[in-house]
Design a protein around this motif. Structure first.
Motif, PDB file in Angstrom:
ATOM      1  N   PHE A  21      40.779  45.029  45.253  1.00 44.21           N
ATOM      2  CA  PHE A  21      40.955  44.599  43.700  1.00 44.21           C
ATOM      3  C   PHE A  21      40.185  45.598  42.942  1.00 44.21           C
ATOM      4  N   ARG A  62      47.399  40.759  37.879  1.00 46.06           N
ATOM      5  CA  ARG A  62      45.717  40.784  37.259  1.00 46.06           C
ATOM      6  C   ARG A  62      45.171  41.967  37.362  1.00 46.06           C
ATOM      7  N   ILE A  63      45.608  42.858  38.605  1.00 47.11           N
ATOM      8  CA  ILE A  63      45.068  44.265  38.665  1.00 47.11           C
ATOM      9  C   ILE A  63      45.601  45.142  37.315  1.00 47.11           C
ATOM     10  N   GLY A  67      40.495  41.510  50.353  1.00 46.87           N
ATOM     11  CA  GLY A  67      41.152  41.472  49.025  1.00 46.87           C
ATOM     12  C   GLY A  67      40.349  41.680  47.915  1.00 46.87           C
ATOM     13  N   ASN A  72      49.761  43.163  42.102  1.00 48.96           N
ATOM     14  CA  ASN A  72      49.081  42.106  41.516  1.00 48.96           C
ATOM     15  C   ASN A  72      48.900  42.189  39.938  1.00 48.96           C
TER      16      ASN A  72
END
Ligand code: ACO
Length: 342
Positions: free
Chosen positions: A238, A274-275, A234, A272
């Motif tokens: 990311f 946050r990405i 992960g 995601n």
């Protein structure tokens, strides 16, 4: 034998470099919704952990007897209606998926059968979550060189069929669904302006489904080890996702002499939140410029970007003449960014 002087041939590529437009889009999400609270009952996780780390609240999960091609065909019907075309108009079907119905025939052939596009030639394309933009570029090349007039491009996934539902680090992230776009040359000034494509096979181990192919065929042992399910590092994914997607965005803008301020809406791969925030910071775009629906669908891999694009068009977030930037990242690694005049 014909001499050159007596030949009267038609050059099928005489109209090469036609501009290519997205003439219509459609999407489909399965009926069943699985919330973070539902996942709390399956694995040791919480709504708070999932939402703060990923921005996901729920995802759609296909029925047991619902295959990738079933979802793809429904999305295709909706896109065809939107574009005002019939099945007989379609020259080519490309399905981007990493969860095909079978190794072969291609999922595209199953879609052809379901929608009755008997004139089309059909193929699948494998670029994991980046697949839709790869497939769109293939379709756009066929149309711009006059090898096809109407191409149906689909991103469709049944990610629930390749997840280890005991692994909390992956099973909370993904969902099922499909999106489709009809490509045609409709005389737009720009249409699909450019698509930046990139891959890095050196990092293939960081995100994969290692079993089931010729490297690790399915055996009782490989099944026992869960090799038929998705594996992901992960944190590494990311980092690379942020860097590769940011660079692809900047390269697409550079190729077209555009700046980020010229862009009306950015549709990112919905993996995601946050990405997406991190990409915004790198390319100088406020979060309001991005369209997000990851909260409701999770990461639907190759379907993600076209499902989000379809939704943004339907709810008026994207309007005629808008400049739209699409950007994706996935296993391989693979990445892509397209700049499109809507
Ligand atoms: N619920 C609760 N705790 C969890 C969960 C969960 N679902 N999953 C992992 N944890 C725990 C871990 O076990 C770890 O615990 P420990 O510290 O006791 O060992 C802790 O949470 C932190 O784990 P990390 O993996 O370091 O968490 P991180 O902050 O990196 O977030 C995440 C994990 C969300 C997967 C993040 O790395 C990420 O988003 N990566 C990108 C993944 C992605 O988007 N992939 C798809 C992109 S490409 C494509 O679409 C195919």
């Amino acid at each position: 034998m014909n001499t050159e002087a007596s030949r009267t041939l038609i050059n099928p590529r005489s109209s090469s470099t036609r501009t290519v437009s997205i003439a219509g889009t459609g999407c489909y999400a399965p009926e069943r919704v699985m919330t973070n609270a539902d996942l709390e009952r399956l694995v040791d996780t919480s709504d708070e952990w999932i939402y703060t780390r990923t921005g996901i609240r729920q995802r759609h999960i296909a029925a047991q007897d619902e295959a990738t091609s079933d979802m793809a065909a429904e999305a295709a019907r909706r896109a065809m209606k939107e574009a005002g075309i019939e099945a007989d108009d379609i020259d080519m079907i490309v399905v981007a998926t990493c969860t095909p119905d079978m190794f072969f025939p291609s999922t595209a052939c199953f879609v052809q059968k379901q929608i009755g596009a008997s004139r089309a030639f059909c193929m699948d394309l494998s670029a994991a979550c980046s697949g839709f933009l790869y497939a769109m570029e293939v379709g756009q090349q066929f149309i711009s060189t006059a090898s096809a007039d109407t191409v149906l491009v689909i991103g469709a996934e049944k990610m629930s069929s390749v997840l280890d539902w005991r692994d909390r680090s992956t099973c909370v992230l993904f969902g099922d669904g499909a999106g489709a776009a009809v490509l045609q040359s409709r005389g737009a000034e720009y249409g699909i302006m450019t698509t930046v494509l990139g891959s890095n096979g050196n990092l293939s181990d960081l995100l994969s489904i290692p079993g089931g192919g010729s490297r690790n065929p399915l055996t009782a042992e490989s099944l026992e080890e869960g090799m038929n399910t998705l594996r992901m590092a992960g944190r590494e994914v990311f980092k690379h996702a942020v860097t590769s997607m940011s660079n692809a965005v900047l390269e697409a803008l550079r190729r077209c002499g555009a700046s980020i301020d010229d862009v009306d809406c950015i549709i990112p791969h919905q993996a995601n939140a946050r990405i997406i925030q991190a990409i915004g910071q790198r390319v100088g775009a406020p979060i309001e410029k991005f369209y997000l629906n990851v909260d409701r669908f999770g990461n639907t891999s190759a379907a993600s970007i076209i499902m989000a694009l379809d939704e943004a068009v339907r709810n008026g977030r994207i309007k005629n003449n808008d400049l739209v930037l699409l950007v994706v990242f996935g296993g391989g690694f693979t990445w892509a960014a397209s700049l499109v005049e809507w």
